[in-house]
Design a protein around this motif. Structure first.
Motif, PDB file in Angstrom:
ATOM      1  N   MET A  76       0.845  -1.190   0.000  1.00 31.49           N
ATOM      2  CA  MET A  76       0.000   0.000   0.000  1.00 31.49           C
ATOM      3  C   MET A  76       0.883   1.243   0.000  1.00 31.49           C
ATOM      4  O   MET A  76       1.613   1.496   0.948  1.00 31.49           O
ATOM      5  N   LEU A  77       0.824   1.982  -1.100  1.00 36.73           N
ATOM      6  CA  LEU A  77       1.764   3.092  -1.309  1.00 36.73           C
ATOM      7  C   LEU A  77       1.006   4.416  -1.394  1.00 36.73           C
ATOM      8  O   LEU A  77       0.156   4.576  -2.280  1.00 36.73           O
ATOM      9  N   PRO A  78       1.317   5.360  -0.508  1.00 41.64           N
ATOM     10  CA  PRO A  78       0.635   6.660  -0.569  1.00 41.64           C
ATOM     11  C   PRO A  78       0.755   7.249  -1.972  1.00 41.64           C
ATOM     12  O   PRO A  78       1.847   7.267  -2.549  1.00 41.64           O
ATOM     13  N   LEU A  81       3.558   9.502  -3.430  1.00 40.41           N
ATOM     14  CA  LEU A  81       4.835   8.973  -3.925  1.00 40.41           C
ATOM     15  C   LEU A  81       4.964   9.127  -5.434  1.00 40.41           C
ATOM     16  O   LEU A  81       6.063   9.197  -5.972  1.00 40.41           O
ATOM     17  N   LEU A 108      -2.043   0.361  -4.798  1.00 38.73           N
ATOM     18  CA  LEU A 108      -1.497  -0.967  -4.502  1.00 38.73           C
ATOM     19  C   LEU A 108      -0.340  -1.181  -5.477  1.00 38.73           C
ATOM     20  O   LEU A 108      -0.543  -1.144  -6.694  1.00 38.73           O
TER      21      LEU A 108
ATOM     22  N   LEU B  37       6.478   4.687   5.734  1.00 37.50           N
ATOM     23  CA  LEU B  37       6.182   5.183   4.388  1.00 37.50           C
ATOM     24  C   LEU B  37       4.874   5.972   4.395  1.00 37.50           C
ATOM     25  O   LEU B  37       4.682   6.906   3.635  1.00 37.50           O
ATOM     26  N   ILE B  41       2.126   2.337   7.906  1.00 40.20           N
ATOM     27  CA  ILE B  41       2.687   1.585   6.766  1.00 40.20           C
ATOM     28  C   ILE B  41       4.208   1.692   6.843  1.00 40.20           C
ATOM     29  O   ILE B  41       4.747   2.792   6.857  1.00 40.20           O
ATOM     30  N   GLU B 156      -0.703  -2.340   7.619  1.00 40.09           N
ATOM     31  CA  GLU B 156      -0.299  -3.436   6.737  1.00 40.09           C
ATOM     32  C   GLU B 156       0.700  -4.242   7.547  1.00 40.09           C
ATOM     33  O   GLU B 156       1.710  -3.700   7.997  1.00 40.09           O
TER      34      GLU B 156
END
Lengths: 605, 605
Positions: A76-78, A81, A108, B37, B41, B156
């Motif tokens: 799970m990536l903000p 980014l 994702l 992150l 997370i 997560e």
């Protein structure tokens, strides 16, 4: 290690799912390896998971051997980014997005260039900490428009992704060294997995050069075309493959006409094959003229010049590519031969500029200067040519270069002979004069790239070198489709009865089939045998189900364990067991119980 | 195996992140194990990932030993899976949801009861295929309202989740057998991880009985309270912990008044402590009367009766719980003592029914029959009691049970003495007469449940037994927080200088610190030493950085590798190396290079 069928979950079935067409989708489903949970979403059942763990372990050993360290980034990536690289936009619908209870959006991870760059940027302070190679084996998410072929194109899948960071390209510690180490590691991985594969040169996208390789598992069902030179070993994918010299007989644009230029009315025919049929001309004697629009500023040409260097004040607006009717234009080659970024011309704009899309002929350039025309050598010679007539619903016969296009043909600023099409079976090898390319089909399971500074530039990742000068950090990235590799192995290794696993990635090495699961003597023999095999370092599955032998044999073939040892009354009475290699057709042979482990080891290598 | 510091990524820092308070969050961040992150997370950097892999491997071995087979289900779960169990609603905001390009909604798995039930339901056809235990080690997603303490509560995280399926509870192949095997496996896991832990009885939720255990790592910073009987070994969490007999001195509800009932005006005081201060009464001499609303239909009481069995036609609407002002009511105990599902009464409804919330006294029951009052033994005796006055902003002194509430006290249908509060330090042990409970703090790292047929019933998973009768499949589920276990280990094992890893889950066993990284003799000694250690089966990290020894020693303490071997001129001149165990304070000792591996092995166990 020894497992028992009844203690695990292997739901074999006679029927494949209705949507399953590719061999791996059919067989992995029928053999109880995978089960569809949603569109492009699969459960990995115990057999599949064992194979995936074995592939992952081989990958890990080779990555460690290439000097990379393993880590694990979040899925799970903000979304922030992606702000600097703009890939949130570039990925478009491919990116799954999650909104949390506070309204914050995450993607994702479809791959992890951004988070790894952000991590290394935040973690290192000195050029002395480079080079650095990092990798992970991770579940990735991509919202594919058309998930298909089971694990070959799905929406949640397992990938090994590695990234390397450098201050320089050449020499010790440089990108090329890491790239070469990865290239060797990838060869080792697929070799150790027991796969027949080809490493091919590939288009590297925005970086250019020969800085990308794909690893293809050779399989007739593969969706990619591979071209190989059987003499030099040169191999490339169809986007990348160069074609050797193709001299134009009689010289380019230099032939005498085959006849009077004749216009033919060809109303409402949908494609080149229909037109050819109607005109009684084979597609290989027709000219296909594709109109591209030049976008952005010119890249340098191979010879270091651009149109403006060459002293032509006017800019290029259109790039025309002329190839044979039965060939495919190659956009990457057009770009590289023209020195311009190009895109297929939008029909509306092209029409407004005088191109009758669908009926364009090379003649359209006469009297204009806003173009560059690239001509494939295969169409620059003489003989009969048909072409569009620059007029809707019309074509011409007896097109002749010199007569129709004239003096501009000699001017390299406007017309250039160039390799601008996809290579095909029988084309001259670019490496060995006289040799011919052969084609094959492949499934892409790995891809390595020299990224350069694309991500570090976008994300402001610089480092002070030994002279206290700021330098952009140079990166490489390296992917292996782990779940795809499992499926590709099945595409390559199966027969009509089921899967045939290479020993290294088989869920188990040996399947012990008990003809009578409830018989005490059979059970004792199975246990003794299994213990001996486990001692020899083999993974054993005992089929202890209360099922008929026929069912067990069918399932054995279906799940594809390399060796089947069958315990039955007859052989057992002589202290023996039936040995059968899955890959060998025909019947098994009886071997002494005590000899079975060594015999298995020998076969499994 | 041997790794070099410069080939991996260990970004140690002096400062912890601003939001880090718990020791594990501070130390894992500072030691370069994790990096935030996004909210809740974290990146797992190479050191963390090595520890997580070691924990996972121990978990896998013990799961295999308990007869479970490993598989891997998707993270992305079609929301329709939750239709039957209604957990999409029950989870509420905790469930992350993803909408794909076609508008289909998936949840990101917070745990996998539904997909595993759906898989097994779709895969097995006969009772002969049960029992079956399956597990996975997987990344889970939960949208926690307040992520905190680094890996202890994040969004997560990595979890091992196992599920077992049975046709029966008792005997061979039954749920209890699998549960007991899991209980043993869990004990093995945490023991092998080198952790000091307590297995406690826990509330099992909808199933009831003693069918749930939590595994708690003992740590003063833990957020859960554990109660133990030091004599019997009984241990339970605060929700579950029973309290031994508490005889009421002089008999329940039987004392003489301590004085005239006196009303006191206590305007606008926010809580029981403020009221007590104002009235000059200690909280332990105050009655707290909590109003619950009975919901649904009555469950059977412990004695098998319900209110209606006992011949009372009217239904119960309210359950009152009376406890000491310094105690906490225990809703599970209220439920089980009343025989009703209860919920804290919504204030509006309770007021409408005559309960002056905040000022309720036991006297409120006089003249009504729509209630059941549960009285904790600690408040059933005599002496001085203060209480609410059933009137806003008023309390009373000298409350006396017999005088104020009267005859109904003897009627078990209306008033019942019962253990309805959380246990506390010093309470009588429920197992050993005379022994007293002691409290501790713990971090929950594992939880095992007997689920019964909750999920199989909801999802229509039945199976035909040997008599061709349809039976609901009985399930158990078993979780371990893998990333949480790593953090809990740090909470338990650290000092002011950094982490102290138990050998089994340390990222490396031995750290070789080179005083001079560029010195050829040092390097050769380091390599020889590392090779010897690797041959002894140890994982080695060589600190080959060009840093001052002081920096290296500080980092060594921070990252907490169990053994540090320091290569310096002085010891090396004598063929020695400095040996220092991380857990021992003070200086190291010089050992012969050749003896180092054996010495390390001995310390590491």
């Amino acid at each position: 290690m020894v497992h028992r069928w009844r203690q695990t979950l292997i739901p074999t079935t006679r029927e494949a799912p209705a949507d399953a067409e590719s061999p791996s989708h059919v067989l992995l489903s029928r053999a109880g390896f995978i089960r569809r949970l949603g569109s492009g979403i699969y459960d990995y059942l115990p057999l599949a998971w064992r194979t995936l763990r074995k592939v992952s372990q081989i990958v890990r050993e080779e990555m460690d051997g290439a000097g990379a360290a393993e880590l694990m980034l979040p899925a799970m990536l903000p979304i922030e980014l992606y702000k600097d690289t703009k890939r949130d936009v570039d990925y478009g619908d491919l990116l799954f997005k999650v909104t949390d209870r506070k309204g914050a959006i995450s993607a994702l991870g479809p791959t992890h260039e951004e988070p790894i760059t952000e991590l290394v940027k935040g973690s290192i302070t000195s050029y002395k900490q480079l080079p650095l190679s990092l990798y992970q084996v991770q579940t990735k998410f991509r919202d594919e428009a058309r998930p298909r072929s089971g694990l070959l194109r799905c929406r949640e899948f397992i990938m090994k992704d590695a990234y390397s960071f450098h201050t320089h390209v050449e020499g010790a510690g440089g990108l090329n060294e890491a790239y070469d180490a990865m290239f060797r590691a990838y060869n080792n991985v697929f070799k150790r997995c027991g796969l027949d594969f080809t490493a091919v040169e590939a288009e590297s996208g925005p970086i250019g050069g020969s800085a990308s390789h794909e690893f293809m598992v050779n399989a007739p069902s593969g969706e990619d075309t591979i071209l190989k030179c059987p003499v030099s070993g040169y191999a490339a994918n169809v986007e990348k493959c160069e074609i050797g010299d193709r001299p134009v007989e009689g010289g380019a644009f230099n032939s005498v006409p085959s006849g009077e230029l004749t216009e033919v009315h060809t109303p409402g025919l949908p494609g080149i094959h229909e037109v050819g049929k109607f005109m009684k001309v084979k597609p290989e004697r027709m000219l296909k003229t594709i109109v591209f629009r030049a976008v952005g500023t010119p890249a340098l040409r191979d010879d270091g010049t651009s149109r403006s260097d060459a002293g032509t004040p006017e800019g290029i607006q259109w790039v025309l590519a002329v190839i044979r009717g039965d060939h495919e234009v190659n956009e990457g080659k057009v770009k590289s031969a023209s020195g311009w970024k190009v895109e297929l011309a939008p029909e509306k704009d092209a029409r407004a500029a005088g191109f009758v899309i669908g009926y364009v002929s090379p003649k359209v350039i006469v009297g204009r200067t806003d173009f560059l025309m690239l001509v494939d050598p295969d169409v620059a010679g003489g003989g009969f040519w048909a072409s569009g007539a620059d007029k809707a619903d019309h074509h011409v016969k007896h097109f002749n270069w010199k007569r129709e296009v004239g003096a501009v043909l000699g001017d390299q600023r406007y017309v250039k002979l160039a390799d601008i099409r996809n290579a095909a079976e029988g084309d001259p090898s670019p490496r060995t004069p006289g040799a011919r390319l052969v084609t094959g089909r492949g499934i892409e399971v790995g891809h390595i790239f020299k990224l350069g500074t694309k991500y570090s530039d976008a994300m402001g990742f610089t480092i002070l070198d030994e002279k206290q000068q700021k330098r952009g950090v140079i990166m490489g990235c390296y992917g292996i489709g782990v779940s795809r590799t499992m499926a590709a192995s099945v595409e390559q290794n199966h027969d009509e009865n089921g899967i045939i696993w290479p020993a290294a990635i088989a869920p188990y090495h040996v399947l012990i089939t008990m003809m009578k699961a409830e018989d005490a003597a059979h059970m004792q023999a199975a246990n003794t045998l299994a213990a001996g095999l486990a001692d020899a370092g083999l993974d054993v599955l005992i089929d202890d189900r209360d099922e008929r032998p026929g069912v067990k044999f069918k399932d054995a073939d279906l799940i594809g364990i390399p060796v089947r040892l069958t315990i039955g009354d007859k052989a057992l009475a002589e202290g023996g067991v039936e040995f059968k290699a899955r890959r060998d057709p025909g019947k098994g042979e009886v071997v002494k119980l005590a000899d079975a482990p060594a015999k298995c080891r020998a076969l499994l290598g």
